[in-house]
Design an enzyme around this catalytic site. Structure first.
Site, mmCIF file in Angstrom:
data_model
loop_
_atom_site.group_PDB
_atom_site.id
_atom_site.type_symbol
_atom_site.label_atom_id
_atom_site.label_comp_id
_atom_site.label_asym_id
_atom_site.label_seq_id
_atom_site.Cartn_x
_atom_site.Cartn_y
_atom_site.Cartn_z
ATOM 1 N N ARG A 73 34.960 36.642 36.372
ATOM 2 C CA ARG A 73 36.516 36.603 36.156
ATOM 3 C C ARG A 73 37.416 35.498 36.843
ATOM 4 O O ARG A 73 36.294 35.119 37.705
ATOM 5 C CB ARG A 73 37.258 37.787 36.843
ATOM 6 C CG ARG A 73 36.967 39.317 36.439
ATOM 7 C CD ARG A 73 37.519 40.350 37.240
ATOM 8 N NE ARG A 73 36.745 40.789 38.755
ATOM 9 C CZ ARG A 73 37.413 40.448 39.240
ATOM 10 N NH1 ARG A 73 38.361 39.182 39.471
ATOM 11 N NH2 ARG A 73 36.785 40.834 40.156
ATOM 12 N N TYR A 212 34.304 36.752 28.470
ATOM 13 C CA TYR A 212 33.694 37.611 29.725
ATOM 14 C C TYR A 212 34.248 38.730 30.555
ATOM 15 O O TYR A 212 36.056 38.761 30.741
ATOM 16 C CB TYR A 212 32.877 36.778 30.470
ATOM 17 C CG TYR A 212 31.495 37.728 31.588
ATOM 18 C CD1 TYR A 212 30.634 37.188 30.904
ATOM 19 C CD2 TYR A 212 31.830 37.946 32.550
ATOM 20 C CE1 TYR A 212 29.555 37.921 31.192
ATOM 21 C CE2 TYR A 212 30.467 38.697 33.203
ATOM 22 C CZ TYR A 212 29.196 38.670 32.688
ATOM 23 O OH TYR A 212 28.210 39.171 32.965
ATOM 24 N N LYS A 221 40.154 45.166 33.857
ATOM 25 C CA LYS A 221 41.139 44.776 35.287
ATOM 26 C C LYS A 221 42.744 44.636 34.699
ATOM 27 O O LYS A 221 43.672 44.349 35.562
ATOM 28 C CB LYS A 221 40.953 43.618 35.716
ATOM 29 C CG LYS A 221 39.174 44.020 35.873
ATOM 30 C CD LYS A 221 39.369 44.230 36.968
ATOM 31 C CE LYS A 221 37.670 45.340 37.356
ATOM 32 N NZ LYS A 221 37.604 46.109 38.631
ATOM 33 N N HIS A 241 41.972 50.314 42.476
ATOM 34 C CA HIS A 241 40.669 49.529 42.693
ATOM 35 C C HIS A 241 39.651 50.517 43.091
ATOM 36 O O HIS A 241 39.377 50.269 44.209
ATOM 37 C CB HIS A 241 40.541 48.345 42.625
ATOM 38 C CG HIS A 241 39.510 47.942 42.522
ATOM 39 N ND1 HIS A 241 38.982 46.843 43.221
ATOM 40 C CD2 HIS A 241 38.364 47.818 41.852
ATOM 41 C CE1 HIS A 241 37.620 46.461 42.650
ATOM 42 N NE2 HIS A 241 37.620 46.949 41.644
ATOM 43 N N SER A 263 35.320 43.864 45.210
ATOM 44 C CA SER A 263 34.731 43.523 43.680
ATOM 45 C C SER A 263 32.666 43.238 44.322
ATOM 46 O O SER A 263 32.916 42.508 45.276
ATOM 47 C CB SER A 263 35.009 42.775 42.709
ATOM 48 O OG SER A 263 36.165 42.795 42.006
ATOM 49 N N CYS A 265 30.851 45.299 46.132
ATOM 50 C CA CYS A 265 30.321 46.042 47.518
ATOM 51 C C CYS A 265 29.379 46.879 47.343
ATOM 52 O O CYS A 265 29.386 48.104 47.846
ATOM 53 C CB CYS A 265 32.082 45.916 48.160
ATOM 54 S SG CYS A 265 32.655 44.701 49.000
ATOM 55 N N ASP A 288 35.363 52.703 39.157
ATOM 56 C CA ASP A 288 35.999 51.688 39.183
ATOM 57 C C ASP A 288 37.389 51.619 39.631
ATOM 58 O O ASP A 288 37.805 51.418 40.177
ATOM 59 C CB ASP A 288 35.666 50.036 38.162
ATOM 60 C CG ASP A 288 36.345 48.597 38.713
ATOM 61 O OD1 ASP A 288 35.649 48.545 39.411
ATOM 62 O OD2 ASP A 288 36.476 48.975 37.399
ATOM 63 N N ARG A 380 25.718 41.850 33.878
ATOM 64 C CA ARG A 380 26.220 43.255 34.134
ATOM 65 C C ARG A 380 25.226 45.086 32.697
ATOM 66 O O ARG A 380 24.776 43.505 31.757
ATOM 67 C CB ARG A 380 27.272 43.230 33.421
ATOM 68 C CG ARG A 380 28.647 42.115 34.456
ATOM 69 C CD ARG A 380 28.858 43.484 35.232
ATOM 70 N NE ARG A 380 30.386 42.305 37.076
ATOM 71 C CZ ARG A 380 31.071 43.013 36.752
ATOM 72 N NH1 ARG A 380 31.043 44.415 37.233
ATOM 73 N NH2 ARG A 380 31.615 42.564 37.827
HETATM 74 C C1 OXD Z 1 35.708 43.774 39.255
HETATM 75 C C2 OXD Z 1 34.260 44.326 38.106
HETATM 76 O O1 OXD Z 1 35.009 42.806 38.985
HETATM 77 O O2 OXD Z 1 34.328 46.037 38.884
HETATM 78 O O3 OXD Z 1 36.299 44.585 40.313
HETATM 79 O O4 OXD Z 1 34.001 44.181 37.021
HETATM 80 MN MN MN Z 2 35.807 46.206 39.817
#
Ligand code: OXD
Ligand code: MN
Length: 595
Positions: A73, A212, A221, A241, A263, A265, A288, A380
């Site tokens: 991102r 991406y 998001k 989130h 993100s 974690c 998520d 991913r």
């Molecule tokens: C993030 C994701 O970046 O879930 O939080 O991809």
């Molecule tokens: Mn996320």
């Protein structure tokens, strides 16, 4: 180009306008069928975007390698273009909406030449649920269409439900038109210009230049967090989130929890955790995003708006997350992982032994011992949620699941205890505001830097964060809330003086979920401290766990000096929201300082 006829005049008009602007060679309306998915996968193989993995090892699965400058991102290219700058707040990049439209109109003009324009009607949330919302993404990337097929509910069935209703228009282009005869790239994108733009009043999204993840799969998001957070503010609900999971005790009693972590974690690991405590079971609803609303009885109900997982691959293994490993056995798109000699995928941390030879995420030969990573740290997997062996049976319940507790956490090597219970909703809101965490590879930029990330929403809140804090506080009384969830803060990442993790994490986190479960059912002891309630000695079940003798004590230790420093630092950070910082939050700060 065949004319697409739709019953929704606003949608019809938008498609016409976008087609005239972007000038694609073809227009295609996605029906969401399996056949469509297979045809697009074949197209992606033909153009070199997808490598079909060995069907014996990984049936119906593909590997894509992105351009090296399009791997995460791009927060510094993300904008909230509200009519008033003040409404975007101090943590979002703002740009005057009219001027931004001018920039975007120039960029999008002719940007799909030589390509197909795909129209993807999608539902965020179970089809027909009152908690769900519909979007329509236009994109020139078949890779995006395939990912959207997995991550959302797509196609004709969505159009049927939409009827004449409202939808969030989501316009996306990789920003690389093709001149006649120009050969396409396996991962087209625009290395010079990237724009991820949300118009909150219009409730629309424009994304240019990246293919991406969250930059391009606009349901995630951009819609389910940035735009939905604005809708939630206006309509009295929450777009967060957060993962959603259930915990079942040995007597079969089940409760549902949500948890917000920045993100990278370990939300996916927590959501699918295998309990190490006999008889305790964790099941997954989402990993998520959670949309939550108080129902007529005043109970907070949550749905997972997504239909798939877009999880970070590196570090995922049979030891850290066996349920994720089982989920991705088939029907999975991998992006930026390494490729093994027998046509399967690999990443750092996946197996105890490292293969001798691989093709790395850049498509180059890679040999064990290389200093370079074989998989990109933000590699991913995209996989249907229904394949998860521990998917909760209520995961698609249109009514949502009742939330008994909300957890906040971050990646903190010191100061923050393993678990702490808030005194009340206000204090819990303060805990959400206080999250800070070390940055990870999920966003481009430095890794391992401590940054404040209130509610883990810093990159995802579509309006002024001070107003967002107020929204959280107000929901206690202004929503029809009757049974508020309890709020907790956790930290799996604390280190001892020797620099080693004090807590084993992963499946062992079930012990902390058990304490939370037992707090809610009134069976676990806690002690009061200035920062909240901590587990009383013996209240955390560590049976069968090999912990250093004083590890738990260190994990729960509250150091006064450290916390005074923490409070001062937080106070300084919160100055950012000055004019909108709720009074109740200033009051919580005082409690820390005066203790
Ligand atoms: C993030 C994701 O970046 O879930 O939080 O991809
Ligand atoms: Mn996320």
């Amino acid at each position: 180009m065949s004319e697409i006829k739709l019953n929704n005049p606003a949608l019809q008009q938008w498609i016409q306008e976008v087609t005239a602007l972007c000038q694609p060679d073809n227009v295609y309306l996605c029906d969401g069928s399996e056949q469509e998915y297979q045809l697009l996968c074949q197209k992606l193989i033909d153009q070199g975007t997808f490598i079909k993995l060995n069907p014996q090892l990984r049936p119906n699965s593909y590997l894509a390698r992105s351009s090296p400058d399009d791997v995460a991102r791009v927060e510094d290219r993300t904008y909230i273009c509200s009519l008033n700058q003040q409404d975007a707040g101090p943590t979002n990049q703002w740009y005057e909406p009219k001027k931004m439209k001018e920039i975007l109109l120039k960029l999008f003009k002719g940007c799909m030449r030589g390509r197909t324009l795909y129209i993807i009607p999608f539902s965020m949330g179970p089809l027909g649920s009152d908690l769900s919302h519909i979007g329509v993404q236009i994109t020139d990337s078949a890779y995006v269409v395939c990912n959207m097929h997995i991550m959302t509910r797509v196609g004709s069935k969505v159009l049927d439900i939409l009827g004449n209703g409202d939808f969030v228009p989501c316009l996306h282009s990789v920003g690389m038109p093709l001149a006649p005869g120009q050969k396409d790239l396996p991962w087209p994108c625009n290395s010079k210009e990237k724009y991820i733009v949300q118009f909150p009043e219009e409730r629309s999204i424009w994304s240019f230049g990246s293919g991406y993840g969250g930059n391009a799969l606009l349901g995630k998001k951009c819609f389910a967090l940035r735009i939905a957070s604005v809708m939630a503010r206006d309509q009295g609900w929450f777009a967060e989130h957060m993962l959603i999971l259930s915990v079942t005790n040995p007597n079969g009693k089940k409760i549902y929890l949500t948890a917000a972590f920045p993100s990278g974690c370990g939300k996916t690991n927590l959501a699918m955790l295998t309990s190490t405590l006999p008889g305790w079971k964790i099941e997954t609803i989402g990993d998520d995003i959670a949309w939550m609303k108080f129902d007529e009885d005043g109970v907070l109900k949550a749905i997972n708006p997504e239909a798939g997982f877009f999880g970070i691959a590196p570090g995922t293994s049979m030891a850290t997350n066996p349920n994720a490993m089982r989920t991705i056995e088939k029907n999975t798109i991998f992006t930026n992982t390494a490729l093994t000699d027998d046509g399967d995928i690999w990443w750092e941390g996946m197996t105890p032994d490292t293969p001798k030879h691989l093709i790395d995420w850049l498509g180059k030969d890679w040999y064990a011992g290389s200093k370079e990573k074989a998989a990109h740290p933000n590699a991913r997997f995209t996989v249907p949620a229904k394949q998860c062996p521990v998917i909760d049976k209520a995961w698609e319940d249109p009514d949502g699941v009742p939330v008994s507790a909300i957890i906040f956490g971050g990646r903190r090597t010191s100061v923050v205890p393993l678990v702490c219970e808030s005194f009340d909703w206000q204090h819990g809101t303060f805990m959400g505001i206080s999250i800070s965490s070390e940055t990870t590879a999920a966003a481009s930029g430095a890794i391992g830097k401590l940054r404040h990330d209130p509610f883990a929403m810093l990159p995802f809140c579509g309006y002024h964060m001070g107003d967002y804090f107020n929204h959280w506080l107000m929901m206690e009384t202004q929503g029809n809330a009757k049974k508020l969830p309890r709020i907790y803060c956790v930290n799996w990442f604390r280190k001892g003086a020797d620099g080693k993790w004090l807590w084993p994490g992963f499946g062992e986190n079930s012990r902390i979920l058990k304490w939370i479960f037992e707090r809610i059912s009134g069976h676990a002891e806690a002690i009061q401290t200035a920062i909240g309630r901590l587990p009383a000695p013996g209240a955390i079940d560590i049976s069968g766990l090999q912990l250093a003798p004083d590890a738990l004590e260190q994990l729960l230790h509250i150091d006064r000096e450290e916390w005074l420093h923490e409070a001062a630092e937080l106070k300084n950070y919160l100055k950012l929201f000055e004019e909108k910082l709720p009074k109740q939050i200033q009051h919580c700060q005082l409690i820390y300082e005066q203790s």
